[in-house]
Structure formats: C-alpha cells, structure tokens
Design an enzyme around this catalytic site. Structure first.
Site: not given
Length: 383
Positions: A68, A210
C-alpha cells in the site's frame, strides 16, 4: 564512491554474500511516519559508507518490499530516489489525492477519485516504466491482493521469477506490468479507492485491491519467504550473518479511539482489529526467527523471545522501527502534543496530520536508530 555499486541483478543474485531486506508497512498517509524513520536510516547508513551525498538506500538494500503506502515509497526507493526527494513527492500526493468531496459520499462510491493518485504515480515513476525496467536499481516486491481469485499476490522484478517473463501462452509477465499500475493496485484500499484492473493475459484482467487486505500489510515475513523459499527462485541463505530484515511501520493505531456502537463502523473496526492481529503475529514470528538488538515485548507471557529461537538458532538479523500512537506513548516522544490531535493520528486519510506524523517518525528514529543496529557483516563492499 567508497563502496561498490550493484545492478538489480547483482542485488538479487544468490552469490553467497550477505543480503539485506527493507520492508515498509501499509497505513495510508501514516507513511509520513515511515519517511521520518527512513530519513534517519538513510543518514546513518550514508555515514557508515563514507558520507557521500549520492548514497541511496537502493545501494544498500538488495530487496525493498512494500504494501500500500509502503509500496509507493518502496518503488521510489528502488528507482534510486533519496528520502528527501520522496518526501516532497509524498507531501504533494497526500494533498492532491486525499481531498474530501461531497460528491463522493455514500456506500456505493469509493471515497476518493483514483485519477489524481494515478497522475501522481505516473509523475514519480514515469507512465511507461514497467516493473522490469532497468531504472529500478535493486530488487522490488509489491504486495497486492487479487480479489477475483481471493489470493495474495506478491509481485516482484526478480528476473528469475516464474511469472516474470511473458509466455507463449499469452500470459503477460510481471516484468511487463506498468510500475505505476502495480503500486496503484497495492494502494486500492476498499472504500477508499476502486479496485485496479491489470491485464494478466490476452483478454484477461485481474481485479486487485490493497495488499493490506491480506496477512501482509507488514510485508516483512512475505519478503523473507520470497527471498528464501525455492519456488520464488531467489534462493538466499538464512542465518543471522547472512540475511538482515529492516522493517519500518506506519504507527500502531490506538484501538481506543476507534470504538463505535454503530453496526457498520463496528464491522469495519473488527476488520481493522483482525489486521492488527496479523501484524502482531508477523512480529512474533520474526522475533522468534531472529537475532534483534531491540526486540520488543510481545506480551507479559511471551516476553521478547530473545532466548526462545526456532530450532535454537537465529535465521536472520531483524530490526523493527515503529511508533505506538496511543496517547501515553506519543507523550513520551513529545509531551507538548495536544491530546485531541493525538486522538486523530491513527486516521489514514488526514493530510493535516502529515507533518506531525513525520515529526514523530523523526523522534522515534532519534531515540532508536543507531549505527550499531546494523551489523558490520552487512556493510557494503569497498569499491
């Protein structure tokens, strides 16, 4: 230069030399805290290697892993950017991307528009740069989650990897993926951004979200597995003098400021708590496997595992730098910070917190990052 520089392939080669991994957690704009720590790590390692202004973390680390927001920073570091240069880009990205809009409220739309994120990533990495591009100076591992197959996807620029090259069957190799798109996939946090679709074969797209929606929001353990398990085709040896992992967090959120009686928020907070449990398990396993000069106490029952190693020997050297964002711990770093401000530091999408988070990262780095943390066996070879 006072040390020998290496290419990506030199870094990733299993050549018997000690290897170094840098792993960067996810956590939204709390990545500013990571950058505060990384600035000190960079300056410490620069001084160990002659103090030249051209020193980069990509010279020292053989594999840089990120999830991320950690993937944003990891890719920039792998391209040879200094931490100062990344800071400027990160600040701009935070201001541009995380703007609240009344037009994007409600359960059916992502909270933020990915267009500004994509534009920022393309500006930093180049719109045409691929994961296999020669501009990447060292190994890079980006943690993603493929939603349509339900599987975590570690995507790397390892040229020996099974899925790196495009195959005659039409499957597109990881090395051909646009770098910005791989990073964008790793940052596609549910509710914050829409999923990213990457072409993985002729007429086939994977739907990615993510990488933090997997057990690997902290990618350190995945990076160790990637570097040592035969299937990933890197094959580095283990041992406290052969493999070092430096893991940098984005701050441990204070669970007391996330409680809510609303059912929807309670469900979200339960998911966050599960992610926290995964993070604790990761740290427990890594300390169980390693020699670490600053191993933290896991809990009152286990202690810090310093004398309780798997198989009786350390499989790696391990450093973990992070900040507990609870009020009491933050006050130990800076007693002047206001309690109301501290209560909001756990948020992942608050640009107004960026400079305070960077400040705290610098303070914990001043307190904890020492030159002696990095064993001399891992120093770069002289030129």
């Amino acid at each position: 230069m006072a040390y020998r520089t290496r290419t990506r392939d030199d870094h990733l080669r299993s050549d018997g030399t000690p290897k170094r991994i840098l792993a960067l957690d996810g956590g939204g704009l709390r990545g500013m805290l990571s950058l505060g720590i990384l600035l000190r790590i960079e300056s410490t390692l620069r001084e160990r290697h002659g103090g030249g202004a051209d020193f980069r973390l990509s010279h020292y680390f053989d594999l840089i892993a990120g999830t991320s927001t950690g993937a944003i920073i990891a890719a920039a570091l792998a391209k040879g950017m200094s931490v100062e240069a990344i800071l400027a880009e990160y600040r701009q990205l935070g201001r541009d991307v995380f703007r609240k809009s009344l037009l994007r409220q409600g359960a059916l739309r992502a909270k933020y528009d990915e267009d500004k994120l994509i534009a920022g990533l393309q500006r930093v990495y180049g719109a045409d740069t691929t994961l296999g591009d020669a501009s990447l100076q060292t190994g890079l591992l980006v943690m993603t989650k493929r939603l349509d197959s339900g599987s975590p996807w570690p995507i790397s620029n390892n040229p020996r990897g099974k899925y790196f090259a495009t195959r005659p069957s039409g499957a597109i190799g990881n090395g051909a993926y646009p770098l910005w798109q791989v990073v964008r996939a790793s940052t596609a946090a549910p509710a914050f951004f829409d999923p990213e679709h990457i072409a993985i074969a002729a007429g086939v797209e994977g739907e990615f979200v993510d990488g933090g929606v997997s057990p690997f929001n902290n990618p350190a353990l995945q990076a160790v597995m990637y570097a040592t398990l035969d299937g990933y085709r890197i094959g580095w040896p283990s041992g406290a003098d052969r493999l070092m992992v430096v893991s940098v967090g984005t701050g441990t959120a204070d669970p007391r400021v996330q409680r809510s009686s609303l059912a929807a928020l309670h469900a979200i907070n339960s998911l966050k708590a599960l992610m926290d449990d995964c993070a604790t398990l990761q740290e427990t396993l890594l300390q169980w496997m390693s020699a670490s000069p600053q191993a933290r106490t896991i809990d009152r029952e286990l202690g810090d595992l310093r004398h309780d190693l798997i198989g009786g020997r350390a499989l790696l050297s391990y450093l973990r730098y992070n900040v507990d964002l609870s009020r009491d711990e933050v006050h130990k770093l800076d007693p002047a910070l206001d309690d109301e401000l501290i209560a909001h530091l756990s948020e992942m999408d608050a640009p107004e917190n960026m400079e305070t988070l960077f400040h705290l990262g610098g303070l914990v780095a001043d307190r904890e990052v020492q030159s002696d943390d990095f064993p001399a066996v891992f120093d770069l070879l002289p030129a």
